[in-house]
Write an enzyme that holds these catalytic residues in place. Structure first.
Site: not given
Length: 575
Positions: A205, A296, A517, A294, A200-201, A436, A208
């Site tokens: 929950h 993967h 300026k 599925r 898993t990455r 600036e 799983h």
């Protein structure tokens, strides 16, 4: 070295070379060094500890070609991912990399010598072929690995075997970082002979947990939760948050069923090939079974809006090589919640008329972002608590307002007024980065070449990204005349929060005519060189989030437009 009963031959270079560590360390001090990138460090760690067995180094050209073309090393061993040391021509010449030479590979994080490499060959890969064979037949740069291959990987690959000096030093979750040999030994101590590994990455929950428990019970096995904590897909949840989630979930398994171990892998998101690679890696870590889902390790949609890989391509490829893999594939079952029974069941086993509930990943992210309720049937309260700590409500998240335009376009006045407005509202700290001020404090040594201007914008973006990550509101107002510099700034900030590009599109003639300026007049007289709009270009933004014109509007109205933009994104809701 004796082979434990789990997973076959293990090429543990750290254990093999331990008796020669002092000798190798002394030699390394005299050798030219190459400092490895983060991805190269991930790869080398798994070469050294045996995670990439049967590899004993970075692939030479024969091994590389065999893997790219048919998933096999030159000796016929199964391996599906090119593991290469990419170097630039300049580094090769500077370090003296050539066949037969010995170089030391060094950790970029702490400058430690990790291994000595004996160079076998130097070769220029066919990147287009690698992209098409390994990742996507069309070579679509929407694939993150192809984008990385074309834009980050250097032009030459260097092959050669390694001799281990030391293992990589980690400072987080040290007790969970098992080498393959350590994990095999741990299983033996526990008396486990059958182990189902779960890759898993993402956070885990209740579905799983149910999936892995079901898979283990069906095979009279135990569970290895084996998340990737190296490099994953850009935009993924950070591994610190994910590991805290796994730790919170672990007590929910039946007593003694599951073990958590971390894998320092740099993922490529290569779908079927990645699944085969993951299976080999888990075999090396002592697992006897491996869950393949599925799509993967799929990277999502291609540039045409279609999934890069078919839903079962990964399972099909792993099945193709099942006889020689040495690990049994377990198909991932899509689990769904049955509220009337308060239980999870595989979707394909649910009777037609039975009510089911699901929450998509998109919906979960929305609920985390807005603070909406996440039901206990979906995720355990202790898991949700961890996720909420790392995902504060939208109105507590950091963001950056990046104003760009000509000198005297009104962007500084808008930035100052917006700073006052946001500070008045409260709720988060506000930081103001005027062009600036940054030039004086951070970039005083820079000139006004295109490269120097982009470096200056890059520094602003870095500061803005760090403040955004900390939950601040950042208002940046450089001229930022070039599209590539602004794009880079957006990419840096959006790793941690929302980025709004505001183009203060006040016409150059108006900016010049109202210049009290006199800087435009000096530039016209040639007293100032490289002045944007006079003798240096300004590239109008292609996709600004808001376009305003100081000639046609005033500060108060423009600030109100920006505030409405922020409110529309939920970033200024009342606490």
């Amino acid at each position: 070295m004796a082979n434990p009963p789990h997973g076959g031959v293990l090429k543990d270079l750290i254990a093999r070379d331990a008796p020669r560590r002092k000798e190798l360390s002394e030699e390394a001090e005299k050798l030219p060094a190459v400092v490895l990138t983060e991805r190269q460090l991930c790869d080398m760690e798994l070469i050294l500890n045996g995670g990439f067995s049967p590899l004993e180094g970075f692939m030479n050209e024969k091994d590389y070609n065999g893997v790219v073309e048919n998933n096999r090393l030159a000796d016929g061993n199964l391996f599906s991912m090119p593991i290469t040391l990419d170097l630039s021509k300049e580094t090769i010449e500077e370090v003296g990399v050539k066949p037969g030479a010995r170089i030391v590979l060094r950790d970029l994080r702490d400058d430690r010598n990790l291994a000595i490499m004996t160079i076998e060959d130097i070769y220029r890969p066919d990147k287009q072929k690698e992209a098409r064979e390994v990742f996507d037949k069309d070579g679509d740069e929407a694939h993150p690995a192809i984008k990385y291959l074309y834009h980050s990987v250097q032009e030459f690959y260097v092959g050669g075997k390694l001799e281990a000096i030391d293992r990589l030093m980690h400072y987080d979750y040290v007790a969970l970082r098992y080498s393959p040999a350590e994990l095999r030994l741990h299983f033996d101590k526990l008396g486990w002979s059958r182990v189902v590994a779960f890759q898993t990455r993402n956070p885990m929950h209740r579905a799983h947990r149910e999936l892995t428990v079901r898979a283990a019970r069906q095979r009279q096995a135990n569970v290895l939760i084996h998340p990737v904590v190296g490099l994953t897909k850009p935009g993924d949840i950070d591994h610190f948050t994910r590991v805290r989630v796994y730790q919170a979930l672990l007590p929910r398994y039946p007593n003694g069923m599951a073990v958590l171990g971390l894998l320092p892998l740099a993922m490529r998101m290569a779908g079927p090939r990645e699944a085969l690679w993951h299976a080999i890696i888990r075999k090396n870590h002592g697992a006897t079974h491996f869950i393949v889902g599925r799509d993967h390790a799929g990277p999502g949609k291609n540039s045409k809006g279609v999934d890069f890989y078919g839903p079962y391509d990964a399972q099909d490829l792993v099945t193709k090589y099942k006889d020689e893999l040495g690990i049994e594939m377990v198909p991932f079952q899509q689990m769904t919640y049955l509220p009337d029974r308060d239980e999870y069941m595989p979707k394909d086993e649910v009777p037609k008329d039975v009510k089911t509930l699901d929450i998509s990943g998109t919906e979960l992210r929305k609920r985390l972002r807005t603070g909406a309720h996440i039901p206990e049937w979906f995720s355990y309260p202790e898991v949700v608590r961890v996720l909420r700590e790392s995902h504060p409500p939208r109105n507590q998240q950091g963001f950056t307002i990046f104003l760009t335009g000509y000198q005297n376009s009104g962007k500084d006045a808008i930035a100052r007024a917006l700073n006052v407005t946001l500070n008045q509202q409260g709720g988060r700290s506000v930081s103001l980065l005027l062009g600036e001020t940054v030039r004086h404090e951070l970039s005083s040594e820079l000139g006004f070449t295109r490269a120097d201007r982009n470096t200056n914008v890059g520094r602003i973006a870095f500061v803005a990204s760090e403040l955004t990550k900390a939950g601040a509101a950042v208002i940046a107002a450089p001229i930022a005349p070039f599209e590539d510099g602004r794009k880079h700034a957006r990419e840096m900030v959006e790793k941690y929060g929302t980025f709004f590009l505001v183009h203060v599109a006040t016409p150059l003639e108006y900016c010049e005519s109202t210049d009290k300026k006199g800087v435009y007049a000096k530039a016209r007289r040639g007293e100032i060189k490289g002045f944007t709009g006079v003798d240096d270009p300004y590239e109008a933004p292609e996709k600004a989030d808001l376009v305003v014109d100081f000639q046609k509007s005033n500060v108060r109205t423009i600030v109100h437009q920006i505030v409405l933009l922020l409110e529309g994104e939920g970033l200024l809701e009342q606490l």
